[in-house]
Design an enzyme around this catalytic site. Structure first.
Site, short mmCIF file in Angstrom:
data_model
loop_
_atom_site.label_atom_id
_atom_site.label_comp_id
_atom_site.label_asym_id
_atom_site.label_seq_id
_atom_site.Cartn_x
_atom_site.Cartn_y
_atom_site.Cartn_z
N ALA A 13 23.13 5.23 0.58
CA ALA A 13 22.11 6.10 1.16
C ALA A 13 22.55 6.62 2.51
CB ALA A 13 20.79 5.34 1.28
N GLY A 15 24.88 9.95 4.31
CA GLY A 15 24.75 11.40 4.16
C GLY A 15 25.07 11.86 2.75
N ALA A 16 26.15 11.37 2.18
CA ALA A 16 26.57 11.84 0.85
C ALA A 16 25.55 11.43 -0.21
CB ALA A 16 27.95 11.29 0.50
N PHE A 116 36.71 21.77 18.48
CA PHE A 116 37.11 20.45 17.99
C PHE A 116 38.58 20.52 17.59
CE2 PHE A 116 35.04 16.46 16.90
CZ PHE A 116 33.83 16.59 17.56
N ASP A 229 33.31 -1.21 -0.44
CA ASP A 229 32.75 -1.78 -1.68
C ASP A 229 32.98 -0.88 -2.90
OD1 ASP A 229 31.75 -3.06 0.55
OD2 ASP A 229 29.73 -3.31 -0.24
N GLN A 248 42.95 7.31 9.16
CA GLN A 248 42.95 8.03 10.43
C GLN A 248 42.68 7.10 11.60
OE1 GLN A 248 39.78 11.18 11.54
NE2 GLN A 248 41.75 12.21 11.42
N HIS A 250 41.53 7.34 15.29
CA HIS A 250 40.92 8.31 16.21
C HIS A 250 41.47 8.03 17.60
CE1 HIS A 250 38.02 10.52 18.54
NE2 HIS A 250 37.42 10.96 17.46
N LEU A 260 33.75 4.28 19.47
CA LEU A 260 34.21 5.66 19.52
C LEU A 260 33.62 6.48 20.66
CD1 LEU A 260 35.99 7.48 17.63
CD2 LEU A 260 33.84 8.57 17.02
N GLU A 263 35.47 13.19 19.83
CA GLU A 263 36.40 14.26 20.20
C GLU A 263 35.66 15.40 20.92
OE1 GLU A 263 39.43 14.88 17.08
OE2 GLU A 263 38.70 16.95 17.12
N ARG A 294 44.02 14.79 15.22
CA ARG A 294 43.95 13.39 15.66
C ARG A 294 45.24 12.61 15.46
NH1 ARG A 294 37.81 12.43 13.44
NH2 ARG A 294 36.92 13.69 15.10
N HIS A 361 39.53 4.75 12.08
CA HIS A 361 38.32 5.55 12.04
C HIS A 361 37.90 6.02 10.66
CE1 HIS A 361 35.31 8.21 13.70
NE2 HIS A 361 35.89 9.28 13.21
N GLU A 391 32.89 9.58 2.06
CA GLU A 391 34.12 8.91 2.50
C GLU A 391 34.72 8.02 1.41
OE1 GLU A 391 33.96 7.46 6.52
OE2 GLU A 391 35.89 6.43 6.32
N ARG A 402 42.43 14.01 8.44
CA ARG A 402 41.20 14.79 8.45
C ARG A 402 40.98 15.45 9.80
NH1 ARG A 402 35.99 13.89 10.24
NH2 ARG A 402 36.16 11.65 10.57
N SER A 407 34.17 15.71 8.05
CA SER A 407 33.59 14.70 7.16
C SER A 407 32.09 14.90 7.00
CB SER A 407 33.86 13.29 7.67
OG SER A 407 33.18 12.39 6.82
C1 LIG Z 1 31.46 6.33 15.16
C2 LIG Z 1 31.73 7.44 14.18
C3 LIG Z 1 31.58 8.76 14.56
C4 LIG Z 1 31.84 9.80 13.65
N1 LIG Z 1 31.68 11.09 14.06
C5 LIG Z 1 31.87 12.11 13.17
C6 LIG Z 1 31.63 13.46 13.53
O1 LIG Z 1 31.19 13.78 14.63
N2 LIG Z 1 31.87 14.42 12.61
C7 LIG Z 1 32.31 14.14 11.35
O2 LIG Z 1 32.51 15.04 10.55
N3 LIG Z 1 32.53 12.84 10.98
C8 LIG Z 1 32.31 11.83 11.84
N4 LIG Z 1 32.51 10.53 11.45
C9 LIG Z 1 32.82 10.26 10.05
C10 LIG Z 1 31.58 10.40 9.20
O3 LIG Z 1 30.46 10.03 9.94
C11 LIG Z 1 31.64 9.53 7.94
O4 LIG Z 1 32.85 9.71 7.27
C12 LIG Z 1 30.48 9.91 6.99
O5 LIG Z 1 29.26 9.93 7.68
C13 LIG Z 1 30.42 8.98 5.80
O6 LIG Z 1 29.25 9.26 5.06
P1 LIG Z 1 28.99 8.59 3.66
O7 LIG Z 1 27.69 9.10 3.19
O8 LIG Z 1 30.18 8.78 2.80
O9 LIG Z 1 28.92 7.02 3.97
P2 LIG Z 1 27.97 6.16 4.96
O10 LIG Z 1 27.14 6.99 5.83
O11 LIG Z 1 28.84 5.14 5.57
O12 LIG Z 1 26.97 5.46 3.93
C14 LIG Z 1 27.40 4.48 3.02
C15 LIG Z 1 26.20 3.99 2.24
O13 LIG Z 1 26.65 3.16 1.18
C16 LIG Z 1 25.86 2.01 1.09
N5 LIG Z 1 26.66 0.96 0.47
C17 LIG Z 1 27.92 0.57 0.78
N6 LIG Z 1 28.32 -0.42 -0.03
C18 LIG Z 1 27.29 -0.68 -0.87
C19 LIG Z 1 27.07 -1.60 -1.93
N7 LIG Z 1 28.01 -2.48 -2.30
N8 LIG Z 1 25.89 -1.57 -2.56
C20 LIG Z 1 24.90 -0.72 -2.19
N9 LIG Z 1 25.06 0.18 -1.20
C21 LIG Z 1 26.24 0.20 -0.55
C22 LIG Z 1 25.42 1.73 2.52
O14 LIG Z 1 24.22 1.01 2.52
C23 LIG Z 1 25.24 3.14 3.06
O15 LIG Z 1 23.92 3.59 2.79
C24 LIG Z 1 32.25 9.49 12.35
C25 LIG Z 1 32.39 8.16 11.95
C26 LIG Z 1 32.15 7.15 12.86
C27 LIG Z 1 32.37 5.73 12.41
#
Ligand SMILES: Cc1cc2nc3c(=O)[nH]c(=O)nc-3n(C[C@H](O)[C@H](O)[C@H](O)COP(=O)(O)OP(=O)(O)OC[C@H]3O[C@@H](n4cnc5c(N)ncnc54)[C@H](O)[C@@H]3O)c2cc1C
Length: 619
Positions: A13, A15-16, A116, A229, A248, A250, A260, A263, A294, A361, A391, A402, A407
């Site tokens: 849950a 962003g993706a 950026f 996972d 990556q 950072h 972090l 950038e 980066r 990162h 991700e 990246r 992302s």
């Molecule tokens: C500090 C920081 C700053 C960043 N800043 C930027 C930025 O400014 N711009 C940019 O483009 N990118 C940035 N990134 C990268 C970007 O934020 C992430 O790559 C992106 O948000 C990942 O989104 P996601 O939906 O794939 O995963 P996540 O947001 O990590 O969500 C993962 C979800 O999976 C669930 N999950 C995981 N394992 C399990 C399991 N076994 N069972 C059930 N649920 C599970 C978790 O509960 C969570 O809800 C940043 C990253 C970090 C760490």
């Protein structure tokens, strides 16, 4: 044990996952399963921005964005995917705006944009303002906006449910698929943290959106929950992981901590200086300097330190200098990260430069998908009913490195695509029968772990893994360091068999879950170091001191890591050969690593090129 039936099940849950849920839940019965409460997902920690060639403040277009992404990824990017992302970026930002996201604005009221790393005008002429942002809390705003819209749309959430297995009708880790047969994903097995109860979710379509795996490293910007996972669950069922060696680092983690500093600090005018006060990026990237991508900045920083020009008592970091910026500007554009410097290092960024050093990162690699979001089980065939986005996935839009702000864009563009595709598939597909014993493997694993008497502590094994990864598989890598990491991981896999948990209870047993997460980390780290050992070249985030140049003749291809049974060695070798495409046997990726009861085979997959010929990467 409870069983549930949904047309689409989304795991994650962040962003993706939530972007996918907004697409599919309006059309078919959809459930979102998340180990965290949705708004605690790591997307909420994202700071700097989300890019799109809106051209609100400067001339820009999606073709320049595509080029920058391809070049930024050191040409390992699948160009068809990068084109899709750059084109659909504009709609993705506008979608969020319509959902109510409070972007920073220009004086005329348009969405403001800032610079950026690696985002340029006209193929590298100068830095361009392409990142849309909400101060340095862009990810927080995205996550909250998506969650509010999911609530509005009555999306069903199963929060604090850990998915621990993927159910497929052919387990490829146990052998091959008979010719002409398809592989179908049919459900997932989850564990309810509050009660310790097992739940089986049967689904026509499943979307993995579980995020990254930064906790394989000690120094990382990633949250404790980013344990790879989804990647590990797919890998354990014999599905490939793509380009795992590309991680990556950072440039600007708080020195010694890894927390972090976006950038955006450099996008807003911040400068990196070495211990002598020199703006050293002028030497490494004369055109765009501190706003180089980066991989280049992180390597340059590490190099300054290695050559004795670091800052501080041990000369082991460099400095991020914001002191020439107006305090009012810092407060308006970078409020959170400057507060981090004050809180964690006791530094006042108005007047003092901030100690920084590269921090692990982002995973460029992951579960391979096509541009629709369908998961691949080899170079070409998909797994019916299985999708991945964010991700955890590798489309591959980031190639070997990246660009910042790509992302948050990726999760929105490909989250939306995966949600749409999964819903469309679920509308036409039937539920497939689940095996009687679908949850047995998970239950046995949990019981064994819980019942094991005194043994290794989870935290000891995890720390040892993170220490070896930082020492041997970070910004600089060599054959020797990677062999060391591989040996260490093997020894830790053996120790893992003996870990025990203190908490033997069923309710809120986080101890137990941490042990399982450690298992995922070990599997992921293994694919990272094996891929890195095999790739005898330097490209993007993967730098081999013993092979410092990019080698397109031999390595312009994606790595595909497969888990296969030990006794299937002929089949495993055939698979490695079959996945070579038109690559000659001399160049083939056939690195095979034997662990106790399985082997990891590395195959490869061609890079998709549309209009950009690989060139030397200069900035
Ligand atoms: C500090 C920081 C700053 C960043 N800043 C930027 C930025 O400014 N711009 C940019 O483009 N990118 C940035 N990134 C990268 C970007 O934020 C992430 O790559 C992106 O948000 C990942 O989104 P996601 O939906 O794939 O995963 P996540 O947001 O990590 O969500 C993962 C979800 O999976 C669930 N999950 C995981 N394992 C399990 C399991 N076994 N069972 C059930 N649920 C599970 C978790 O509960 C969570 O809800 C940043 C990253 C970090 C760490």
């Amino acid at each position: 044990m409870q069983t549930h039936q949904y047309d689409v099940v989304i795991v994650g849950a962040g962003g993706a996952g939530m972007r996918a849920a907004l697409e599919s839940s309006g059309q078919v019965r959809t459930a979102v399963i998340s180990k965290l409460y949705p708004t605690r997902s790591h997307t909420g920690a994202a700071q700097g921005g989300m890019c799109a060639a809106l051209a609100n403040v400067e001339e820009d277009n999606w073709e320049w964005h595509t080029f920058d992404t391809v070049k930024g990824g050191d040409y390992l990017v699948d160009q068809d995917a990068a084109e899709v992302m750059a084109k659909e970026a504009i709609e993705a930002v506008l979608d969020l705006e319509r959902m109510g996201l409070p972007f920073n604005r220009t004086p005329e009221g348009k969405i403001d944009q800032r610079r950026f790393g690696g985002h340029t005008r006209n193929h590298g002429e100068a830095a361009v303002r392409r990142a849309c942002y909400a101060a340095d809390r862009t990810g927080h705003m995205i996550l909250q906006t998506l969650y509010q819209n999911c609530i509005k749309q009555d999306v069903e959430f199963f929060n604090e449910f850990y998915v621990l297995d993927l159910i497929v009708d052919h387990d490829l880790s146990a052998g091959h698929v008979p010719d002409g047969e398809t592989v179908n994903a049919t459900g997932v097995v989850a564990y309810d943290l509050a009660t310790g109860e097992i739940h089986i979710f049967q689904a026509k379509a499943i979307i993995f959106a579980t995020g990254g795996a930064g906790k394989i490293f000690k120094t990382t910007s990633n949250a404790h929950t980013l344990t790879g996972d989804g990647m590990a669950l797919a890998f354990r069922r014999g599905l490939p992981l793509e380009d795992m060696e590309f991680f990556q680092f950072h440039p600007t983690g708080l020195a010694g901590l890894g927390i972090l500093l976006s950038e955006a600090a450099r996008g807003e005018g911040g400068i990196l200086r070495n211990g002598e006060g020199e703006r050293f990026m002028e030497r490494y990237a004369p055109t765009i300097k501190d706003l180089a991508p980066r991989d280049i900045v992180a390597r340059s920083m590490a190099n300054e330190v290695r050559e004795g020009r670091g800052a501080g008592p041990n000369k082991d970091y460099v400095l991020l200098d914001l002191t020439h910026l107006e305090p009012a500007h810092i407060d308006a554009k970078l409020p959170d990260i400057t507060e981090f410097a004050r809180t964690y290092l006791g530094i006042e960024p108005y007047t003092e430069p901030i100690p920084v050093y590269p921090t692990a990162h982002y995973a460029m690699g992951g579960i391979p998908t096509n541009i629709v979001g369908e998961v691949l089980r080899n170079d070409t065939d998909i797994v019916n009913g299985l999708y991945a986005a964010g991700e955890v996935a590798c489309v591959s839009v980031h190639g070997s490195n990246r660009l910042g702000t790509n992302s948050l864009l990726d999760i929105n563009v490909f989250g939306k695509r995966a949600g749409r595709a999964a819903a469309a598939y679920a509308k036409t597909a039937e539920f497939r029968e689940l095996p009687e014993n679908a949850a047995d493997r998970t239950i046995a694993q949990l019981e064994e772990m819980r019942e094991r008497p005194d043994g290794e502590r989870v935290s000891d094994v995890r720390t040892a893994l993170q220490v070896t990864m930082d020492a041997n598989a970070q910004v600089f890598r060599t054959h020797e360091s990677l062999v060391q990491a591989t040996d260490d991981i093997r020894a830790l896999q053996a120790r893992f068999k003996n870990v025990s948990v203190q908490d033997k209870g069923r309710m809120f047993n986080t101890d137990l879950l941490e042990a399982l997460e450690l298992g995922f980390l070990l599997d992921i780290a293994e694919t990272v170091v094996l891929g890195a050992l095999n790739r005898k070249e330097s490209r993007g985030g993967h730098f081999r001191e013993d092979f410092p140049d990019r080698d397109d003749a031999n390595y312009m291809r994606h790595t595909m890591a497969y888990r296969r049974p030990l006794d299937g060695s002929e089949e495993a070798t055939a698979l490695a050969e079959a996945s070579q495409g038109d690559i000659t046997p001399e160049n083939a990726f056939t690195h095979v690593s034997d662990f106790e009861n399985y082997k990891v085979v590395l195959g490869s997959k061609p890079v998709v090129m549309t209009r950009y010929e690989p060139m030397e990467r200069k900035y």
